[in-house]
Design a protein around this motif. Structure first.
Motif, PDB file in Angstrom:
ATOM      1  N   LEU A 238      -1.923  -3.721  -9.919  1.00 32.47           N
ATOM      2  CA  LEU A 238      -1.014  -4.390 -10.328  1.00 32.47           C
ATOM      3  C   LEU A 238       0.282  -4.231  -9.554  1.00 32.47           C
ATOM      4  O   LEU A 238       0.956  -5.398  -9.142  1.00 32.47           O
ATOM      5  N   SER A 239       0.652  -3.319  -9.262  1.00 31.73           N
ATOM      6  CA  SER A 239       1.662  -2.900  -8.432  1.00 31.73           C
ATOM      7  C   SER A 239       1.712  -3.334  -6.880  1.00 31.73           C
ATOM      8  O   SER A 239       2.488  -4.115  -6.482  1.00 31.73           O
TER       9      SER A 239
ATOM     10  N   ILE B 130      -6.699  -1.001  -2.768  1.00 34.27           N
ATOM     11  CA  ILE B 130      -5.412  -1.478  -2.868  1.00 34.27           C
ATOM     12  C   ILE B 130      -5.374  -2.908  -1.739  1.00 34.27           C
ATOM     13  O   ILE B 130      -4.940  -3.913  -2.121  1.00 34.27           O
ATOM     14  N   ILE B 131      -5.766  -2.583  -0.348  1.00 32.34           N
ATOM     15  CA  ILE B 131      -5.483  -3.580   0.620  1.00 32.34           C
ATOM     16  C   ILE B 131      -6.342  -4.613   0.151  1.00 32.34           C
ATOM     17  O   ILE B 131      -6.209  -5.831   0.458  1.00 32.34           O
ATOM     18  N   SER B 132      -7.750  -4.335  -0.296  1.00 35.08           N
ATOM     19  CA  SER B 132      -8.500  -5.525  -0.522  1.00 35.08           C
ATOM     20  C   SER B 132      -7.968  -6.571  -1.412  1.00 35.08           C
ATOM     21  O   SER B 132      -8.148  -7.775  -1.431  1.00 35.08           O
ATOM     22  N   ASN B 133      -7.449  -5.963  -2.702  1.00 32.36           N
ATOM     23  CA  ASN B 133      -6.952  -7.062  -3.588  1.00 32.36           C
ATOM     24  C   ASN B 133      -5.582  -7.442  -3.141  1.00 32.36           C
ATOM     25  O   ASN B 133      -5.242  -8.670  -3.355  1.00 32.36           O
ATOM     26  N   ALA B 134      -4.523  -6.762  -2.497  1.00 30.32           N
ATOM     27  CA  ALA B 134      -3.378  -7.281  -1.857  1.00 30.32           C
ATOM     28  C   ALA B 134      -3.926  -8.267  -0.792  1.00 30.32           C
ATOM     29  O   ALA B 134      -2.936  -9.275  -0.632  1.00 30.32           O
TER      30      ALA B 134
ATOM     31  N   SER C   2       0.687  -1.174   0.100  1.00 30.16           N
ATOM     32  CA  SER C   2       0.062   0.090   0.008  1.00 30.16           C
ATOM     33  C   SER C   2       0.840   1.093  -0.146  1.00 30.16           C
ATOM     34  O   SER C   2       0.665   2.114  -0.515  1.00 30.16           O
ATOM     35  N   LEU C   3       1.898   1.291   0.953  1.00 27.94           N
ATOM     36  CA  LEU C   3       2.652   2.556   1.090  1.00 27.94           C
ATOM     37  C   LEU C   3       3.524   2.906  -0.273  1.00 27.94           C
ATOM     38  O   LEU C   3       3.479   4.102  -0.683  1.00 27.94           O
ATOM     39  N   VAL C   4       3.989   1.690  -0.722  1.00 31.17           N
ATOM     40  CA  VAL C   4       4.994   1.898  -2.009  1.00 31.17           C
ATOM     41  C   VAL C   4       4.020   2.618  -3.251  1.00 31.17           C
ATOM     42  O   VAL C   4       4.388   3.426  -3.850  1.00 31.17           O
ATOM     43  N   THR C   5       2.813   1.875  -3.321  1.00 35.18           N
ATOM     44  CA  THR C   5       1.960   2.260  -4.445  1.00 35.18           C
ATOM     45  C   THR C   5       1.287   3.639  -4.428  1.00 35.18           C
ATOM     46  O   THR C   5       1.532   4.277  -5.007  1.00 35.18           O
ATOM     47  N   LEU C   6       1.045   3.718  -2.999  1.00 35.83           N
ATOM     48  CA  LEU C   6       0.297   5.181  -2.990  1.00 35.83           C
ATOM     49  C   LEU C   6       1.340   6.006  -2.872  1.00 35.83           C
ATOM     50  O   LEU C   6       1.165   7.342  -3.489  1.00 35.83           O
TER      51      LEU C   6
END
Lengths: 251, 245
Positions: free
Chosen positions: A224-225, A128-132, A101-105
């Motif tokens: 994706l990231s 992001i969190i739900s997919n990750a 999350s942090l890297v992507t955001l």
């Protein structure tokens, strides 16, 4: 633009009633779940709606951080439940989800794709969190079952003087790929097989289809990231739980 | 150097291994001390659950003991890099595992260079023709797989070969070929071979020395012909009369 209000929502309950009646008619034992699910989803979503209204209005960065932290903890707990063959799945999932999350955001903010506003950060972090979380859960499950089910292959490789990393490389790759398969399939079929929920929601809310598509493309790359980062970290950290410093398979 | 008379290559001292079962500790190997000499043939025999495989796994450090130690060339196993140790103390399992791919690819798994033709030259040593190299590993019989697995280990040029019931899944003819191979490898390469076997008859055919384990303890050890034909202990007599199975 679609008319939205509690009246329309009440009318939409007819759709849940259709599902309930069909299930009852065919004696499929899901009536209770349909009943609870209908009420629960209503209560949860309305509560979230009010919470988001409050956070957006307050403009407090601490409330945003708190909301993201709660999402991370719940996501990590849920993914951690899938760590059946090793300990501390929660801790590993928390690291994977937080990093993803942090890297992507962070990149999205640094590249000025979005600005530091609660109305961007909270919904995007939620996606992001739900997919990750799903990627981590699938990767946990896959690495555990693959390693446990291939003890002979792994110990044969160890007995040939290979390191634990060499002996488990195949399962590492398979588990990361399994975690990513959902987003990879999504990217292959998006727009052809189905229109994504977020994009559909935006179009229904009155956004022009082209604008909705552009946002959806950003969302797809964002997912994706984050999924790739979360899947790699979750497998990288969990696979070490199966081996010790003496290159022994210990689970 | 005559078989079994060489220098001590592997030595176990008060070796003890425990496992947890239903929140209880069970000793699978209990205070076993023995010296394995270079070029010797050794059989580990005993009834089911005697700790034979558990003992073997301690010799190449697939597991660690809770007490005691194993010495390889006089130094504790822990003083070696595990990956380097296992190249010198190779182990084969009851069910031979070949990696997906051809026989050649399996043999090359142990080589540094992919194009190493040396790998295929090991096939005749285990009684297989070089043409076997291009066969799909999955298409081989269990006996052939076991031979390829032995060839794959030999590429590492080990000093000790540990075999965990290598013929248990084989028919009598294939078993006999593996037994002959064990004796040939030991004699030709001065390889120390330690074989776990369920069958006293097989130990007699392999000769060398035999260790009889019962409930993890070393009940009797020495020349195979003596242990299995003139047992000194009541426990050994019961084992030979198949009263312990």
């Amino acid at each position: 633009m679609i008319q939205t209000g509690y009246f329309q929502v009440l009318m939409a309950v007819v759709l849940a009633v259709v599902a309930f009646v069909l299930a009852r008619w065919k004696s499929i034992p899901v009536e209770k779940e349909i009943g609870f699910g209908t009420v629960r989803s209503f209560v949860q979503l309305v509560a979230v709606g009010y919470a988001l209204e409050f956070i957006f209005a307050s403009d407090s960065i601490w409330l945003v951080v708190l909301a993201v932290a709660i999402m991370l903890l719940v996501g990590a707990y849920t993914a951690g439940q899938r760590a059946e063959h090793f300990k501390n799945g929660f801790g590993i999932a928390l690291i994977a989800l937080t990093t993803g999350s942090l890297v992507t955001l962070g990149l999205m903010l640094a590249l000025e794709i979005i600005s530091v506003e609660a109305r961007y950060i909270i919904p995007l972090t939620g996606m992001i969190i739900s997919n990750a979380m799903n990627a981590t859960a699938i990767a946990f499950n896959r690495i555990g079952s693959d390693l446990k089910g291939n003890r002979l292959a792994i110990e044969t490789s160890l007995s040939l003087g290979k390191s634990w990393k060499e002996s488990s490389r195949r399962y590492y790759r398979d588990a990361v790929k399994a975690g990513m398969i959902s987003i990879l399939n999504f990217m292959k079929t998006v727009g052809i097989v189905a229109l994504p929920g977020a994009m559909t929601g935006m179009i229904l809310a009155g956004v022009s289809p082209l604008d909705a598509v552009l946002i959806q493309i950003i969302v797809a790359y964002m997912l994706l990231s984050s999924v790739t980062i979360a899947a790699i970290i979750s497998v990288e950290l969990s696979i070490r739980r199966f081996f010790n410093a003496a290159e022994q398979f210990v689970v | 150097m005559s078989r079994g008379q060489g220098i001590g290559i592997l030595e176990t001292r008060n070796l003890t291994r425990e496992i947890r079962k239903n929140s209880r500790s069970i000793k699978t190997v209990d205070n076993v001390s023995y010296v394995f000499r270079k070029g010797g043939v050794y059989n580990i025999v005993g009834p089911s659950g005697a700790g034979k495989s558990s003992f073997l796994r301690l010799l190449n450090r697939l597991d660690d003991p809770v007490e005691g130690e194993v010495l390889f060339y006089g130094k504790p196993l822990a003083s070696y890099q595990p990956t380097a140790l296992r190249k010198k103390v190779a182990m084969l399992f009851q069910t031979p595992y070949l990696f997906p791919g051809t026989v050649k690819e399996n043999l090359e798994y142990c080589c540094q260079l992919k194009s190493d033709d040396r790998a295929v030259s090991y096939l005749p040593r285990v009684g297989l023709k070089p043409e076997f190299a291009d066969k799909d590993a999955e298409s081989l019989s269990v006996g052939e797989k076991q031979r390829v697995a032995i060839a794959r280990s030999l590429i590492l040029e080990p000093d000790v070969l540990l075999l965990d019931e290598p013929t248990s899944a084989l028919d009598p003819a294939s078993s006999k070929k593996i037994e002959e191979l064990i004796l040939t490898l030991s004699a030709d390469l001065c390889l120390t071979v330690v074989t776990v076997t369920h069958q006293p008859e097989q130990a007699l055919r392999l000769g060398g020395e035999t260790l009889l384990l019962v409930q993890g303890r070393l009940v009797e050890a020495g020349e195979t012909s003596e242990i299995l034909t003139e047992p000194k202990t009541e426990m050994a007599r019961k084992y030979i009369n198949k009263e312990l199975e």
